[in-house]
Enzyme design. Structure first.
Site, PDB file in Angstrom:
ATOM      1  N   ASP A   9      -6.565  -9.015   1.593  1.00 43.77           N
ATOM      2  CA  ASP A   9      -5.360  -8.210   1.818  1.00 43.77           C
ATOM      3  C   ASP A   9      -5.016  -7.468   0.525  1.00 43.77           C
ATOM      4  OD1 ASP A   9      -2.272  -8.974   3.567  1.00 43.77           O
ATOM      5  OD2 ASP A   9      -2.777  -7.234   2.350  1.00 43.77           O
ATOM      6  N   ASP A 103      -4.623  -2.420   5.648  1.00 44.16           N
ATOM      7  CA  ASP A 103      -4.911  -3.035   4.340  1.00 44.16           C
ATOM      8  C   ASP A 103      -5.345  -4.498   4.438  1.00 44.16           C
ATOM      9  OD1 ASP A 103      -2.495  -4.097   5.112  1.00 44.16           O
ATOM     10  OD2 ASP A 103      -1.584  -3.991   3.134  1.00 44.16           O
ATOM     11  N   GLU A 104      -5.874  -4.882   5.590  1.00 38.43           N
ATOM     12  CA  GLU A 104      -6.222  -6.293   5.808  1.00 38.43           C
ATOM     13  C   GLU A 104      -7.559  -6.437   6.524  1.00 38.43           C
ATOM     14  OE1 GLU A 104      -3.546  -9.627   7.558  1.00 38.43           O
ATOM     15  OE2 GLU A 104      -2.396  -7.762   7.476  1.00 38.43           O
TER      16      GLU A 104
HETATM   17 MG   LIG Z   1      -1.198  -5.951   2.119  1.00 37.08          MG
END
Ligand SMILES: [Mg+2]
Length: 404
Positions: A9, A103-104
């Protein structure tokens, strides 16, 4: 066989992107989100968090708490580009990965220990490569399941990593707040708190029936996660469902007005499905089959979006570019792919908040009265191409810096 699941992340992703573009933002409280009176914080830096600011907080309140904060509107185009850079690095090196939001990422590296020194070392190397190539801070958790790894990442942040060894899942989770279990939202959290439950340990020690009685099926799922039990597979990104729709005409046509209005309706319906599933798309494909059965497709990458007008514009533009044969059309279709979850944050700074509220109102009507309850006047759309958006009078063209 026990699995090995890596969860990665990017730390305060939107803020990190802005900082790469402007180093003056380093070490300062930064707020990203709606700047109007009714704006909401979509993301904030760790420095801002020390003032008690968190995402989803009204921007007005955040500014009061920290008047020195730098407020930035945000730009999904830039974040999409950085997100793609990271995705490419992971894709190149991973056996099986899933992009679960902008974003993961989850990577299934089960069995890797047989081939490389250790999966933990491999994960650390991957993280170093991402750091070196993108300069974006990123954290990871490594364990036997998606849930435990995700919780691990949260504990490792910022800019660090953690490995929870097999068999150590329960003691790792035990001292943490029940809030840390990914599926526990505000409502569930308060319910559990009212039962006197604060730590995951309490859930671990409870009979499953008890929590089930209060929270139903959700309760069972939470109880399992508290024990570190989670068999959810990592779903390969390219296999992740795209959504599409197409239509074959009873009689082949060259009626451009009709074709455009059908494409608009298709784009609207797909955008609604996206928002309903809390998803975003980054790739739009148009398909045309001519009466001679020749089939053509054209696709375009776009900044992550779930908004009608961006999708409509792209679809119509693709149609404009593709339909040069002026031959009878037998079938047209639209497909949205590269889907990721988490539309909420992106939508906060995508275009005007006024539009977003309008979409929310339209979606609520569709939820109540069915998908076809809301339709725009076709003439309005056709006229709006390259002109102004009928809802806010703004130009409909996406600014150059937001294109990919
Ligand atoms: Mg993040």
């Amino acid at each position: 066989m026990k699995r090995t699941i890596l969860h990665l992340d990017l730390d305060t992703f939107f803020v990190s992107c802005e900082r790469l573009l402007d180093s003056r933002l380093n070490h300062r409280p930064v707020l990203i989100g709606g700047t109007s009176d009714r704006g909401v914080v979509a993301a904030c830096s760790y420095e801002a968090r020390t003032y008690g600011i968190h995402s989803a907080m009204p921007m007005k309140l955040a500014r009061m708490l920290c008047p020195d904060a730098v407020v930035i509107r945000g730009s999904s185009g830039i974040y999409s580009k950085f997100s793609d850079m990271v995705t490419d690095i992971i894709k190149e090196r991973s056996p099986l990965f899933e992009k679960s939001s902008i974003d993961e990422f989850y990577v299934d590296i089960t069995g890797m220990d047989k081939f490389v020194r250790s999966s933990y070392m491999w994960s650390q190397e991957l993280r170093q490569i991402i750091l070196k190539e993108t300069h974006l801070p990123i954290s990871f958790g490594l364990s036997t399941s998606k849930t435990v790894s995700k919780v691990g990442t949260g504990e490792a942040k910022p800019n660090n990593h953690i490995r929870i060894a097999e068999g150590k899942e329960m003691p790792f989770l035990a001292p943490l707040s029940i809030k840390k279990i990914p599926m526990v939202g505000d409502k569930t959290y308060h319910k559990l708190r009212s039962m006197g439950i604060e730590k995951i340990k309490t859930v671990q020690d409870m009979p499953v029936e008890l929590i089930e009685r209060v929270l139903g099926k959700n309760g069972t799922a939470i109880w399992k996660k508290a024990q570190g039990i989670d068999n959810t597979p990592v779903i390969a990104w390219h296999e992740r469902k795209s959504i599409s729709t197409e239509r074959t005409f009873e009689k082949d046509t060259t009626d451009v007005i009709k074709l455009r209005s059908i494409l608009i309706a298709m784009a609207e319906s797909l955008a609604y499905q996206l928002r309903n599933g809390n998803k975003l798309t980054a790739c739009i494909t148009l398909k045309i089959r001519y009466s001679d059965f020749q089939t053509y497709t054209k696709q375009r990458r776009v900044p992550y979006t779930s908004l009608d007008h961006t999708i409509i514009e792209t679809v119509l533009d693709l149609f404009e570019k593709m339909y040069d044969r002026r031959v009878l059309i037998r079938l047209i279709g639209v497909r949205l792919s590269h889907l990721v979850g988490g539309s909420y944050q992106i939508r906060l700074f995508e275009d005007s908040e006024k539009i977003i509220r309008l979409y929310q109102a339209m979606d609520r009507m569709r939820d109540r009265y069915g998908q076809h309850a809301v339709k725009r006047a076709v003439g309005m759309e056709v006229k709006s191409i390259g002109g102004t958006n009928p809802f806010n009078g703004q130009p409909t063209v996406i600014p150059a810096h937001r294109r990919i």
